[in-house]
Design an enzyme around this catalytic site. Structure first.
Site, mmCIF file in Angstrom:
data_model
loop_
_atom_site.group_PDB
_atom_site.id
_atom_site.type_symbol
_atom_site.label_atom_id
_atom_site.label_comp_id
_atom_site.label_asym_id
_atom_site.label_seq_id
_atom_site.Cartn_x
_atom_site.Cartn_y
_atom_site.Cartn_z
ATOM 1 C CG ASN A 357 -0.229 -0.054 2.525
ATOM 2 O OD1 ASN A 357 0.891 0.424 2.662
ATOM 3 N ND2 ASN A 357 -0.869 -0.635 3.524
ATOM 4 C CB ILE A 358 -0.142 4.847 -0.192
ATOM 5 C CG1 ILE A 358 -0.998 4.922 1.075
ATOM 6 C CG2 ILE A 358 -1.010 4.714 -1.432
ATOM 7 C CD1 ILE A 358 -1.867 6.165 1.155
ATOM 8 C CB CYS A 421 -5.996 -1.405 -5.235
ATOM 9 S SG CYS A 421 -6.296 0.291 -5.770
ATOM 10 N NE ARG A 427 -2.590 -0.940 -3.527
ATOM 11 C CZ ARG A 427 -2.774 -1.434 -2.311
ATOM 12 N NH1 ARG A 427 -1.943 -2.362 -1.851
ATOM 13 N NH2 ARG A 427 -3.742 -1.008 -1.552
#
Length: 816
Positions: A357-358, A421, A427
């Site tokens: 993830n980010i 996502c 993503r």
């Protein structure tokens, strides 16, 4: 652009870059720091020096970290401002007077994180000179969603390809973060779309992004479904996804309804075993060999009765791609979200990708920055251990791997793919855009690449404002006011002694919150915290969706550009644009000079009237087309000639550091890979001279490549290459596959409880199902390709592209 009015000028300031000082004058305007050298004090004494005066422009909003190091006059050490920019430029400015340093620091801070409104950004006052090529081009007119879908073959006047243009979101009321123009299956009514929207996060329903021009297979995208612990379903969503996967089938490969409902025989792809049923289990070499044979094949199969071409693989390999690690997807069910229950999507398989993830990606880039952060005060190369620990190249390779899986399904398996996502704007945008870049030569042209960015990033709602932190943040400006700070900053030191204490306190706070307070840490898969809890009030007077939240900042678009660079490096003749275009695009994402990347979605830009109030960054690129054109570009498309095929795929082992972006030489960033290449060449030369077919040294895990691997360097044939640090050999981003009546678990670990439907029964049964699924992941045993990171592998790699020829102080960006 007219010359800006300087607000402050500070004479005789030493700028330190790469350990080399340069004396000049610092001028501050509302939007830039301008460093002029030699200083006026020298040019006044020697008029000949005026001919050699240079200027370096630094946009305030490209600043990522700014630290004031204040020192007492008695120390004899000048006060300094140390700045790290988002384009990886590092500069320290040493002032002769402490008050000047403080005034300059406060002025810069007031023009960045304390603006209060995006209307005060440079984009709203910038205009190129009248009559210039850039002034004559309106970049806002370049992208037209309906025109792009017409190019793909979808319009009211064209033959029905199973898709139609819907106006359901024309006023953005249906889905505020989606584009106004949506392409949906012809057989699905807008009324069905409204019901299906209730089942998808932020009403981001499955909608078309790309229709393949040859086999009519598609790439669609959406957000995650509202499955929850009770494994809820939506008949309308199931119909919509089914229609997306069947919209074009009648054109080429009609299938019976029985065939549509048939479930695949296996629920899991064992990445370590051979499988004739699914090419995802093949090694990269075998997979690429099969692709070459299919691409170059001339004998198409046709139905003897109808004469229509038979599409291989249709309805057998349709995929729902969940970009998240499987465990993250299951964890999201606790807050009412999750991933599709494949019992109700029997016409497809679902694959999980191990794309983090980010928060993980942000931490990875932070480690890269730590490795190169002394670039202002030190001429030495980056810390290679920290570069390896960042796992940045592993993440880039994983994104490329996932995108290649999608492109392979569409072009080789002739199948449909739905990508999502969490919210479908990070993503999902990476995978969708990169897959299309591999599939369609049009997107590899300058105009096509602009359309791709507009379509899959800007229109589909990637949150550039939040992910890029365009309004800056107070925490990015720090003051080291230690009265005892009387020494200069040396390589390896932090910006101030307070950093160590701050880190310790922050670590203690996280530990307390995690173990005592129950607070979630930053590793959760919630990409937008406001999706769960009401966001905290912004500390600045800007609106909440415009204010920078440091936890929302992440290099998502940066990774897309990096992955595009890898494809360009590996296929230098297949791209019309060059590396410099990617690098300048990266810079202008943060410069705030153009309105293109302001705000978070199409609706916000439309309401802010950015097309009328600001200039488009595409005007900049199109007016300088020659500067950004690749000299090696070959526009010829011939699927029967090696190197001229329509499709391109990445060689994951050849992923390298984008050294130009980091303002470093290729040897500084890629020395380990270059050393492996040199070793492979020496081994190949020795084997060629002795006639050996196998290396003299070997064995499992040996770092010396085989003859076939070494001698294949320079060709496009698949081979094993020096893989980036942190990318385990023979590991794929593919985590596993789910289909109807089967769970995400290896064949020999199938738990009876996983075959029970969680939609029946009470909450305890649902919780038990989640627990079983998490247990079945066998974390730590490498079942899904998570393997040990950092194990080196062997082989070769291409030498990087030529270094940038900007000359001189290329790191000190001039304003174009």
């Amino acid at each position: 652009m007219s010359v800006p009015q300087n607000k402050h000028v500070y004479p005789d300031v030493h700028a330190l870059r790469g350990g080399k000082p340069e004396l000049g004058d610092v001028a501050l305007s509302d939007y830039h720091l301008v460093f002029r050298f030699p200083p006026e004090s020298q040019t006044a004494a020697d008029p000949d020096l005026k001919k050699h005066v240079k200027q370096a422009w630094f946009a305030f909003h490209v600043i990522s970290q700014c630290t004031l190091r204040s020192t007492p006059a008695s120390s004899g050490v000048p006060s300094s401002i140390r700045i790290r920019f988002r384009d990886f430029t590092f500069v320290s400015f040493n002032f002769t007077d402490d008050k000047q340093a403080r005034d300059a620091f406060e002025f810069i801070r007031s023009r960045t994180c304390r603006l209060g409104s995006i209307g005060k950004l440079l984009a709203f006052s910038f205009s190129p000179p009248q009559g210039s090529p850039e002034y004559k081009i309106n970049g806002w007119d370049l992208y037209d969603a309906k025109a792009e879908f017409r190019r793909q073959g979808i319009s009211e006047k064209a033959a029905d390809l199973g898709w139609r243009i819907s106006s359901i979101n024309k006023d953005y009321s249906f889905s505020p973060t989606y584009p106004a123009v949506l392409a949906v299956p012809s057989k699905i009514s807008d009324n069905t779309l409204k019901y299906a929207a209730n089942f998808r996060s932020r009403a981001r329903i499955p909608t078309l992004s790309y229709l393949h021009p040859i086999n009519n297979c598609t790439i669609t995208r959406s957000s995650q479904p509202f499955v929850g612990l009770r494994m809820k379903r939506s008949i309308q969503d199931e119909r919509l996804v089914s229609a997306c996967f069947a919209a074009s089938d009648s054109l080429d490969a009609p299938s019976s309804s029985k065939e549509l409902e048939r479930s695949p025989s296996s629920s899991h792809v064992d990445l370590s075993a051979d499988s004739a049923d699914d090419d995802m289990s093949l090694s990269e070499t075998e997979r690429m060999r099969m692709e070459d044979e299919l691409i170059a094949g001339t004998n198409a199969l046709y139905d003897e009765k109808t004469g229509k071409r038979l599409v291989y693989g249709a309805q057998k390999h349709n995929l729902i791609v969940d970009a998240r690690p499987a465990i993250n997807s299951y964890a999201m069910q606790a807050i009412g979200m999750g991933s599709e229950n494949m019992e109700y999507y029997k016409f497809a398989k679902k694959v999980f990708l191990n794309i983090d993830n980010i928060h993980v990606m942000r931490d990875s880039l932070d480690k890269v920055v730590s490795a190169i952060k002394d670039a202002d005060v030190s001429p030495f190369p980056p810390n290679r251990d920290l570069l390896a620990k960042s796992k940045w190249l592993k993440h880039i390779a994983g994104i490329l791997d996932g995108s290649a899986i999608i492109a392979r399904q569409v072009a080789i398996q002739h199948s449909h793919v739905l990508i999502h996502c969490s919210d479908g704007w990070d993503r999902t945008s990476q995978l969708s855009a990169l897959a299309q870049l591999m599939l369609d030569p049009y997107y590899r042209t300058i105009d096509g690449f602009i359309v791709l960015v507009e379509k899959d990033w800007l229109s589909f709602g990637h949150m550039f404002q939040l992910r890029s932190g365009l309004m800056s943040h107070e925490s990015w400006f720090t003051v080291d006011s230690d009265a005892l700070a009387g020494s200069t900053v040396r390589p390896g030191e932090s910006d101030g002694r307070a950093d160590a204490l701050g880190s310790a306190l922050a670590g203690a706070k996280r530990l307390w919150s995690k173990n005592v307070g129950g607070e979630k840490d930053g590793s959760s898969d919630i990409e937008d915290p406001s999706a769960v809890d009401e966001a905290k009030p912004a500390t600045t007077p800007v609106t909440e969706d415009q204010a920078t939240r440091p936890k929302d900042v992440s290099p998502v678009f940066h990774q897309f550009l990096d992955a595009t660079y890898q494809l360009l490096l590996q296929h230098p003749t297949r791209f019309e644009f060059n590396e410099r275009l990617l690098r300048r695009l990266f810079y202008h994402v943060y410069s705030c000079q153009y309105g293109t990347f302001l705000l978070n979605n199409e609706r916000q830009r439309h309401e802010a009237k950015l097309g009328e109030r600001t200039r488009s960054v595409w005007s900049y690129f199109l007016s300088r087309r020659q500067e950004f054109t690749n000299d090696q570009y070959d526009a010829t498309i011939d699927d029967h000639t090696k190197g001229q095929e329509r499709l391109i795929f990445p060689r994951l082992g050849d992923v390298r550091w984008w050294h130009q972006l980091f303002n470093r030489t290729d040897d500084e960033m890629n020395s380990a890979i270059n050393a492996s290449i040199a070793t492979a060449e020496r081994v190949a030369a020795y084997q060629a001279s002795t006639g050996l077919s196998e290396p003299a040294v070997g064995g499992e895990g040996d770092s010396t490549p085989s003859l076939s691997e070494a001698t294949s360097r320079g060709s496009d044939s698949p081979s094993r290459s020096p893989q980036p640090s942190g990318l385990a050999e023979s590991k794929s981003v593919l985590a596993g596959v789910e289909c109807a009546h089967a769970a995400l678990t290896p064949e020999d670990r199938t738990s009876p409880s996983l075959n029970k439907s969680a939609s029946t029964g009470g909450m305890p049964g649902a919780l038990g199902t989640i627990q079983d699924k998490l247990s079945a992941l066998a974390i730590g045993k490498g079942v899904f390709g998570a393997g040990d990171a950092g194990s080196p592998s062997t082989g070769r790699s291409r030498v990087g592209a030529p270094a940038d020829e900007d000359g001189g102080m290329q790191e000190m960006k001039s304003m174009d």
